[in-house]
Design an enzyme around this catalytic site. Structure first.
Site, PDB file in Angstrom:
ATOM      1  N   HIS A 192      94.987  50.461 -55.221  1.00 23.90           N
ATOM      2  CA  HIS A 192      94.984  50.848 -53.807  1.00 23.90           C
ATOM      3  C   HIS A 192      96.070  51.866 -53.496  1.00 23.90           C
ATOM      4  O   HIS A 192      95.872  52.764 -52.673  1.00 23.90           O
ATOM      5  CB  HIS A 192      95.177  49.609 -52.931  1.00 23.90           C
ATOM      6  CG  HIS A 192      95.073  49.885 -51.464  1.00 23.90           C
ATOM      7  ND1 HIS A 192      93.872  49.998 -50.819  1.00 23.90           N
ATOM      8  CD2 HIS A 192      96.024  50.091 -50.527  1.00 23.90           C
ATOM      9  CE1 HIS A 192      94.080  50.260 -49.545  1.00 23.90           C
ATOM     10  NE2 HIS A 192      95.377  50.324 -49.332  1.00 23.90           N
ATOM     11  N   LYS A 200      92.790  60.427 -39.765  1.00 22.91           N
ATOM     12  CA  LYS A 200      92.621  59.839 -41.088  1.00 22.91           C
ATOM     13  C   LYS A 200      91.746  58.593 -40.974  1.00 22.91           C
ATOM     14  O   LYS A 200      91.686  57.955 -39.925  1.00 22.91           O
ATOM     15  CB  LYS A 200      93.983  59.459 -41.677  1.00 22.91           C
ATOM     16  CG  LYS A 200      93.948  59.043 -43.149  1.00 22.91           C
ATOM     17  CD  LYS A 200      95.345  58.671 -43.620  1.00 22.91           C
ATOM     18  CE  LYS A 200      95.355  58.312 -45.099  1.00 22.91           C
ATOM     19  NZ  LYS A 200      96.698  57.859 -45.535  1.00 22.91           N
ATOM     20  N   SER A 253      90.736  52.054 -45.434  1.00 20.95           N
ATOM     21  CA  SER A 253      89.959  50.823 -45.603  1.00 20.95           C
ATOM     22  C   SER A 253      90.847  49.594 -45.481  1.00 20.95           C
ATOM     23  O   SER A 253      92.019  49.620 -45.840  1.00 20.95           O
ATOM     24  CB  SER A 253      89.290  50.824 -46.982  1.00 20.95           C
ATOM     25  OG  SER A 253      90.276  50.834 -48.002  1.00 20.95           O
ATOM     26  N   HIS A 254      90.259  48.522 -44.970  1.00 18.34           N
ATOM     27  CA  HIS A 254      90.884  47.193 -44.990  1.00 18.34           C
ATOM     28  C   HIS A 254      89.796  46.188 -45.346  1.00 18.34           C
ATOM     29  O   HIS A 254      89.619  45.164 -44.687  1.00 18.34           O
ATOM     30  CB  HIS A 254      91.531  46.874 -43.635  1.00 18.34           C
ATOM     31  CG  HIS A 254      92.976  46.512 -43.748  1.00 18.34           C
ATOM     32  ND1 HIS A 254      93.529  45.400 -43.188  1.00 18.34           N
ATOM     33  CD2 HIS A 254      94.000  47.125 -44.393  1.00 18.34           C
ATOM     34  CE1 HIS A 254      94.824  45.344 -43.461  1.00 18.34           C
ATOM     35  NE2 HIS A 254      95.131  46.392 -44.183  1.00 18.34           N
ATOM     36  N   HIS A 291      88.954  44.222 -48.294  1.00 18.64           N
ATOM     37  CA  HIS A 291      89.174  42.909 -48.899  1.00 18.64           C
ATOM     38  C   HIS A 291      89.882  41.929 -47.961  1.00 18.64           C
ATOM     39  O   HIS A 291      89.454  40.779 -47.823  1.00 18.64           O
ATOM     40  CB  HIS A 291      89.951  43.061 -50.214  1.00 18.64           C
ATOM     41  CG  HIS A 291      89.175  43.724 -51.310  1.00 18.64           C
ATOM     42  ND1 HIS A 291      88.715  45.018 -51.205  1.00 18.64           N
ATOM     43  CD2 HIS A 291      88.779  43.275 -52.528  1.00 18.64           C
ATOM     44  CE1 HIS A 291      88.067  45.332 -52.316  1.00 18.64           C
ATOM     45  NE2 HIS A 291      88.093  44.296 -53.132  1.00 18.64           N
ATOM     46  N   ASP A 339     100.071  55.294 -39.447  1.00 27.55           N
ATOM     47  CA  ASP A 339      99.971  56.516 -40.257  1.00 27.55           C
ATOM     48  C   ASP A 339      99.960  57.754 -39.365  1.00 27.55           C
ATOM     49  O   ASP A 339     100.612  58.761 -39.660  1.00 27.55           O
ATOM     50  CB  ASP A 339      98.676  56.495 -41.087  1.00 27.55           C
ATOM     51  CG  ASP A 339      98.847  55.771 -42.406  1.00 27.55           C
ATOM     52  OD1 ASP A 339      99.996  55.616 -42.858  1.00 27.55           O
ATOM     53  OD2 ASP A 339      97.833  55.369 -42.998  1.00 27.55           O
ATOM     54  N   ASP A 369     105.734  55.065 -42.279  1.00 23.81           N
ATOM     55  CA  ASP A 369     105.344  53.740 -41.801  1.00 23.81           C
ATOM     56  C   ASP A 369     105.338  52.776 -42.978  1.00 23.81           C
ATOM     57  O   ASP A 369     105.269  53.188 -44.140  1.00 23.81           O
ATOM     58  CB  ASP A 369     103.964  53.793 -41.151  1.00 23.81           C
ATOM     59  CG  ASP A 369     102.852  53.905 -42.163  1.00 23.81           C
ATOM     60  OD1 ASP A 369     102.822  54.924 -42.892  1.00 23.81           O
ATOM     61  OD2 ASP A 369     102.016  52.989 -42.253  1.00 23.81           O
ATOM     62  N   ASN A 404      88.067  61.160 -45.417  1.00 26.74           N
ATOM     63  CA  ASN A 404      87.006  60.343 -46.008  1.00 26.74           C
ATOM     64  C   ASN A 404      87.539  58.987 -46.410  1.00 26.74           C
ATOM     65  O   ASN A 404      88.744  58.795 -46.573  1.00 26.74           O
ATOM     66  CB  ASN A 404      86.374  61.052 -47.213  1.00 26.74           C
ATOM     67  CG  ASN A 404      87.385  61.348 -48.311  1.00 26.74           C
ATOM     68  OD1 ASN A 404      88.030  60.450 -48.834  1.00 26.74           O
ATOM     69  ND2 ASN A 404      87.543  62.620 -48.656  1.00 26.74           N
ATOM     70  N   ASN A 440      91.062  58.051 -48.242  1.00 29.70           N
ATOM     71  CA  ASN A 440      91.344  56.759 -48.849  1.00 29.70           C
ATOM     72  C   ASN A 440      90.272  56.465 -49.880  1.00 29.70           C
ATOM     73  O   ASN A 440      89.115  56.859 -49.711  1.00 29.70           O
ATOM     74  CB  ASN A 440      91.346  55.689 -47.753  1.00 29.70           C
ATOM     75  CG  ASN A 440      91.631  54.288 -48.275  1.00 29.70           C
ATOM     76  OD1 ASN A 440      90.814  53.395 -48.127  1.00 29.70           O
ATOM     77  ND2 ASN A 440      92.771  54.083 -48.898  1.00 29.70           N
TER      78      ASN A 440
END
Length: 749
Positions: free
Chosen positions: A55, A100, A103-104, A106, A126, A278, A510, A548
């Site tokens: 990740h 931007k 993903s989150h 999982h 971000d 951040d 993306n 990402n």
């Protein structure tokens, strides 16, 4: 227990370490020993494990992602590109916009509410870290089968988390998608995007420069939630036995984040920071190593000064924690007092935890003992690079040969009508209002367009009416059939959606969602999709500003469809000229732009009516997409059209139904010569849009299309209280509204 200091590590080279439990491979652990000339301390091992995770390091994808730089089109609007927290583009009048998507996935499967909420919080920080005020969010979502019991667990929690966090921040949610498919059953995709606005001179970068400058951690206290978080969770597959990793999911506090945003923006206004980052994935490990790596010196950190929620945390846990609502700033010594005053005003905890040093090392101490001594670039930017093997799947040819164009079609007009009603009511095509009504779409008062419009749009300047639009798209069914074309179709649809709103597409972000990179089939999908997206962006002149990669989206051996989600950002000089999707004025003429062919591979019709996936996706013609966009933008600006809707999932009939229901008016359609009603209504050929044209503008509009060589066909008129296809069938708006509106509440309310 003896503290594992650097000195102790040098004296005990053969001590056993849990590197495999932290997700490191044998060769990765050996490389760490080689870099350091000794075994790592426990704290160093923790840092490398999270920063070298899939990740954070992009170790399986970076060899393919470099195409986005190598093939980047020349674009005068680009101000900050790939490599920073988010890309930045010039939108005119001295304004810059940063955006931007991340993903989150999982965490949202394990703990839907907090996983989704902290996904929003992370992407907002971000954007904030670039120096911008966040002004809007979007959320492209993918879930398993709509009627599956676990979807009923995951979806309501995800939606509540997105709404709960975003609404509390006072950020309008203006766009996104909700898609259902059994392939996402064990791996929902929760992608979150954010747009921020600033002046050119306000751009900030993540770097630690200036020997003697102080490193200040501010925001929430560090806790035990999120230890490993996305950095570990998103770097391995789930087992089919289900959720079992709740402690790794972060817990969000949107009210703390709101204070952090306003505090940070005031700090920016007074020009108090030399660098800022951040704290998201990998927490302090990421913030300290990236700041030091991008700066001109080293960094010393005293870890025991970090404010904690749990005093029992070990140094390794503090470094790995992904507790939310935290930022790290580099501040000149004479500005520290003012920095602290502003933090106190906003009730934000701020602590000097270290300083920039002359050397080239990141050094971290715990109660006076040195526990980290590393070259920061090896942690942050020089992780492993894998050239994973990939090959075209053995099943790909058979999948493409299973042609959806040969599926049984409706036998007569009655069956065609029934299938269209079934399509309109299907979970993917039905109204998502039950979901989007949980989001505040109009807070701040600058939202111009929001769901279910083709693109979200916000006003940037209240005097000039300058605005920006964003759309996100990604059809995993198309990409499964052909990843190269599927990625370009995602780009084309998002580009088309922005243009249909009247905005000029500028640049993209993306979120590339795929299965395990250790599977050669999946890596082939990823390589093809990345190549397709890079080639498409070069042709359209829309550079990739950042994004990402989310891998390991699979449960056991079952991977999701390859799902490259593309976010296109566009600019519009005057938001009062925007184009909505709603047909409103009776008597206006309906025109179809573009060419319709028999293209049903991956279509909504093939899925809903036949539960089929096979054949080839629609052909991509990016030059046609560019021409269509130019026509839509010109027609919007010059007042030639009153409504426009792109054609994509569900074809023409889905677009017409949505535009009619949005405007509460009917439409009478005529099947053009050379097309049968089925193909006319349900084909998913790309590069098309339907527009409503005032009669006074018909000649000017058709002349413009003809002069530029864009096929344009008059297909009907806005009229009545039904969608009527002459010679075929009539569906009343009441009947369509019931079918379209009741599905999602029936499943989840």
């Amino acid at each position: 227990m003896t503290l594992d200091t650097v000195k102790h590590a040098e004296q005990t080279p053969e001590a056993g370490q849990p590197w495999a439990d932290l997700g490191l491979k044998p060769d990765e652990y050996e490389r760490i020993r080689e870099i350091l000339g000794r075994r790592p301390t426990g704290a160093e091992l923790a840092m490398y494990s999270v920063m070298w995770s899939e990740h954070c390091s992009y170790k399986s994808s970076k060899v393919h992602l470099k195409q986005f730089g190598e093939k980047a089109p020349e674009n005068d609007a680009m101000l900050v590109g790939i490599g920073e927290n988010a890309g930045v583009v010039d939108v005119g009048q001295g304004y810059a916009v940063t955006f931007k998507v991340e993903s989150h996935n999982h965490p949202s499967y394990i703990e839907p509410y907090q996983g989704a909420a902290t996904g929003v919080g992370g992407i907002v920080r971000d954007i904030l870290a670039m120096g911008a005020r966040p002004v809007a969010v979007v959320d492209p979502l993918r879930f398993g089968a709509a009627d599956h019991p676990d979807t009923k667990r995951v979806l309501p929690g995800v939606v509540a988390g997105i709404g709960g966090y975003g609404n509390c921040l006072g950020l309008p949610n203006i766009g996104g998608e909700v898609v259902f498919d059994p392939c996402y059953q064990g791996n929902p995709l929760v992608n979150a995007g954010c747009i921020g606005v600033m002046k050119h001179e306000d751009i900030h970068l993540a770097k630690a420069s200036g020997t003697g400058n102080k490193v200040i951690l501010y925001g929430a206290r560090t806790g035990g939630d999120g230890i490993g978080g996305v950095s570990v969770l998103a770097s391995e597959t789930f087992e089919s036995t289900g959720p079992a990793k709740r402690p790794a999911v972060q817990v969000g506090d949107p009210f703390q984040e709101k204070l952090l945003i306003e505090c940070t923006l005031e700090i920016f206004r007074e020009k108090l920071v030399a660098g800022i980052q951040d704290l998201g994935g990998a927490g302090l490990s990421c913030a300290t190593s990236e700041l030091a790596s991008a700066g001109s010196g080293g960094m010393r950190v005293d870890l025991d000064t970090v404010p904690l929620r749990d005093s029992s945390l070990s140094p390794e846990e503090i470094l790995m924690s992904e507790s939310q609502e935290r930022m790290c700033a580099v501040v000149e010594p004479d500005k520290v007092d003012r920095f602290m005053e502003i933090c106190e005003k906003w009730d934000v905890i701020a602590t000097v935890i270290g300083e920039v040093t002359e050397g080239e090392r990141l050094e971290i101490f715990w109660h006076g003992e040195q526990i980290v001594d590393v070259p920061p670039r090896t942690v942050a930017h020089e992780g492993p690079v894998y050239h994973r093997p990939y090959e075209r799947p053995s099943w790909q040819d058979a999948l493409q040969a299973d042609d959806a164009n040969k599926l049984a079609r409706p036998a007569d007009a009655t069956e065609l009508k029934e299938q269209i009603l079934k399509l309109v009511a299907s979970p993917n095509q039905a109204s998502k209002a039950w979901i989007t009504d949980q989001y505040d779409r109009f807070v701040q008062g600058n939202t111009i367009l929001a769901q279910p419009e083709d693109a979200g749009m916000v006003r940037v300047d209240e005097e000039s009416n300058l605005g920006v639009a964003m759309a996100t798209d990604g059809n995993g069914r198309y990409a499964k059939l052909d990843p190269y074309a599927g990625a370009q179709l995602a780009l084309a649809e998002s580009y088309r959606n922005v243009a249909a709103s009247g905005a000029k597409p500028l640049a993209i972000s993306n979120c590339l969602n795929f299965g395990s990179p250790e599977d050669p089939d999946v890596m082939w999908q990823f390589a093809e999709a990345t190549r397709g997206l890079a080639d498409g962006c070069l042709q359209l002149g829309t550079p990739v500003t950042g994004g990402n990669v989310s891998l390991y989206n699979q449960t056991g051996e079952t991977a999701i469809h390859p799902t490259p989600v593309v976010a296109v950002l566009g600019v519009i000089d005057d938001v009062t000229r925007r184009t909505p999707i709603a047909f409103k004025e009776e008597g206006q003429l309906l025109y179809l732009l573009g060419e319709t062919r028999e293209e049903f591979g991956g279509s909504a019709w093939s899925q809903v009516v036949h539960d089929h996936l096979g054949g080839l996706p629609p052909k991509v013609d990016l030059e046609r997409e560019r021409l269509l966009a130019e026509i839509l933008i010109s027609a919007s600006r010059d007042g030639m059209i009153d409504a426009a809707h792109d054609l994509s999932d569900g074809g023409l009939v889905q677009a017409v139904v949505e535009s009619c229901l949005r405007g509460n008016t009917g439409a009478r359609l005529v099947v053009p010569d050379g097309l049968d009603a089925f193909t006319f209504l349900l084909s998913e050929s790309a590069g098309r849009a339907v527009v409503s044209v005032p009669r006074s503008e018909e000649l000017r509009f058709t002349d413009m299309c003809g002069a530029r060589g864009l096929p344009v066909t008059r297909i009907g008129v806005v009229d009545g209280t039904a969608v009527e296809v002459q010679g075929e069938f009539t569906l009343s708006l009441d009947e369509l509204r019931a079918a379209h509106a009741e599905t999602i509440p029936g499943l989840f309310a």
